[in-house]
Write a protein that holds these residues in place. Sequence first.
Motif, PDB file in Angstrom:
ATOM      1  N   ALA A 300      96.215  66.436  10.213  1.00  0.00           N
ATOM      2  CA  ALA A 300      96.041  67.883  10.149  1.00  0.00           C
ATOM      3  C   ALA A 300      95.623  68.472  11.494  1.00  0.00           C
ATOM      4  CB  ALA A 300      95.007  68.236   9.081  1.00  0.00           C
ATOM      5  N   SER A 301      94.897  67.706  12.299  1.00  0.00           N
ATOM      6  CA  SER A 301      94.332  68.277  13.523  1.00  0.00           C
ATOM      7  C   SER A 301      94.850  67.666  14.819  1.00  0.00           C
ATOM      8  CB  SER A 301      92.803  68.125  13.494  1.00  0.00           C
ATOM      9  OG  SER A 301      92.447  66.758  13.381  1.00  0.00           O
ATOM     10  N   ARG A 302      95.458  66.441  14.710  1.00  0.00           N
ATOM     11  CA  ARG A 302      95.828  65.787  15.960  1.00  0.00           C
ATOM     12  C   ARG A 302      96.804  64.654  15.672  1.00  0.00           C
ATOM     13  NH1 ARG A 302      92.655  60.918  16.811  1.00  0.00           N
ATOM     14  NH2 ARG A 302      91.309  60.561  15.013  1.00  0.00           N
ATOM     15  N   LEU A 303      97.327  64.084  16.748  1.00  0.00           N
ATOM     16  CA  LEU A 303      98.127  62.874  16.624  1.00  0.00           C
ATOM     17  C   LEU A 303      97.191  61.681  16.753  1.00  0.00           C
ATOM     18  CD1 LEU A 303     101.277  63.787  18.760  1.00  0.00           C
ATOM     19  CD2 LEU A 303     101.012  63.844  16.276  1.00  0.00           C
ATOM     20  N   LYS A 304      97.144  60.877  15.710  1.00  0.00           N
ATOM     21  CA  LYS A 304      96.214  59.751  15.672  1.00  0.00           C
ATOM     22  C   LYS A 304      96.915  58.466  16.104  1.00  0.00           C
ATOM     23  CE  LYS A 304      93.124  57.195  12.595  1.00  0.00           C
ATOM     24  NZ  LYS A 304      92.598  57.078  11.210  1.00  0.00           N
ATOM     25  N   PRO A 305      96.425  57.813  17.175  1.00  0.00           N
ATOM     26  CA  PRO A 305      97.044  56.547  17.594  1.00  0.00           C
ATOM     27  C   PRO A 305      96.612  55.390  16.690  1.00  0.00           C
ATOM     28  CG  PRO A 305      95.225  57.110  19.056  1.00  0.00           C
ATOM     29  CD  PRO A 305      95.364  58.253  18.094  1.00  0.00           C
ATOM     30  N   LEU A 306      97.554  54.511  16.404  1.00  0.00           N
ATOM     31  CA  LEU A 306      97.283  53.319  15.597  1.00  0.00           C
ATOM     32  C   LEU A 306      97.909  52.128  16.315  1.00  0.00           C
ATOM     33  CD1 LEU A 306      98.280  54.797  12.119  1.00  0.00           C
ATOM     34  CD2 LEU A 306      95.929  54.298  12.872  1.00  0.00           C
TER      35      LEU A 306
END
Length: 428
Positions: A300-306
């Motif tokens: 919802a707020s950002r691109l999350k790295p995995l």
Amino acid sequence: MSKYETIVIGAGLTGLTAACQLARANKKVLLVAQGMGALLLSSGAMDVLGFQPADSPAPVDNPLAKLSDFLAEKPEHPYHLAGPDNIRAGLTAFLELVRGKLDYRGVVDRNWLLPGAVGAVHPTCLAPASMANGDLNVRGRMLIVGFKELRDFYPALMTQNLNEQKLGVQAAALTLDAPAPVAGKMNVTPLELAAAFEQPQFRQQVVRAVKNKGRGYGRIGFPAVLGLAQHADVLADLQQRLGKPVFEISTLPPSAPGRRLFEALQKVFLEAGGRLLIGGKVVDGIIENGRVRQIRLETASRLKPLAAENYVLATGGIFGGGLQTDDQGRMWEPIFGLPVRANPDRHQWFAPQFLSPQGQPVFDYGVRANRRLNPVAEDGAPLAENLFVAGALLAGANWIAGRTGGGVALATAAAVVKQILSYSEPSL
């Protein structure tokens, strides 16, 4: 940044079975998918090889006995990468995964011959027990029941086609007005009917309408709407009340057997300790020095790295969203930008005959891989040693040609699992 041993992208049959096997092997696994995958589009049966040659009207009795002929005809089919051992291993693993949750019947060297929704013969290796009861190898009289409110299932058309094929079964049709709560509704879906069948009063009224009409028939077929979570109880109750075997016939999507299978495999994965993210879109992945370094998930707020040691790309073909296209004839793999083998002339993507027994050429397009199932460049060089491509995303995985969809999904998932378990380090 979160770190896993394996990240599986895609929640269809390929992704779920690969993720379940890895989680059961005590690996730290994340499965991420934008939606529920293509199981809702599937019959729920596992087709390994149904027709050989692909345009033959005669179904294959023993898929393994015809496999070498099929592979000679289809030199780029993913079975060349997986091999017969992984076909067996994939089906065996699948039966182990669903044991105690769903009742599947069958073996890899024999096809059931199931009646399809328009009366065509559907050869398949593994089928839910409710479908296997409709095996056309068993001769005799059968009554096919439909509901006016389910407009994509036509008992009269189905029985006419079955009878004209002179298969040794004599089929008759019965179309009912569905009782409440779906009475009078237009265009109910299979899932709505499946939910209604879980209500005892609904079943009681259906039995009352069918029982006398079913006298003289050896078994009774319904569209595949006999319950969802309570499917086994619904089937047993109908058979007990009607006093004879009851079977299901696959319908157009959304598929109730596919939904049951998704729910069962999801439960297996979570019970094994896997982490599941449904609804998250993987927007891209970074490949550096021959390895995937990370993927990025839209939140919802950002691109999350995995990040993970290994990645399994099981996003499907065009239907699954694993391949995207435009009106200029371009086709691409949207996450890693992998090369796609496709004809750039979009006018060649489809055959003149809509229901071509060879399938449409566009379904042969996909990502090329080596025997480790790593994606490769045009010159055959691997692009990322810790990225594995499986299922319908692979080039040549045209499930219509020969009917191999379930087999490709399970065999390539099994092959990828072997690769990862062979090279992975001890659990984190």
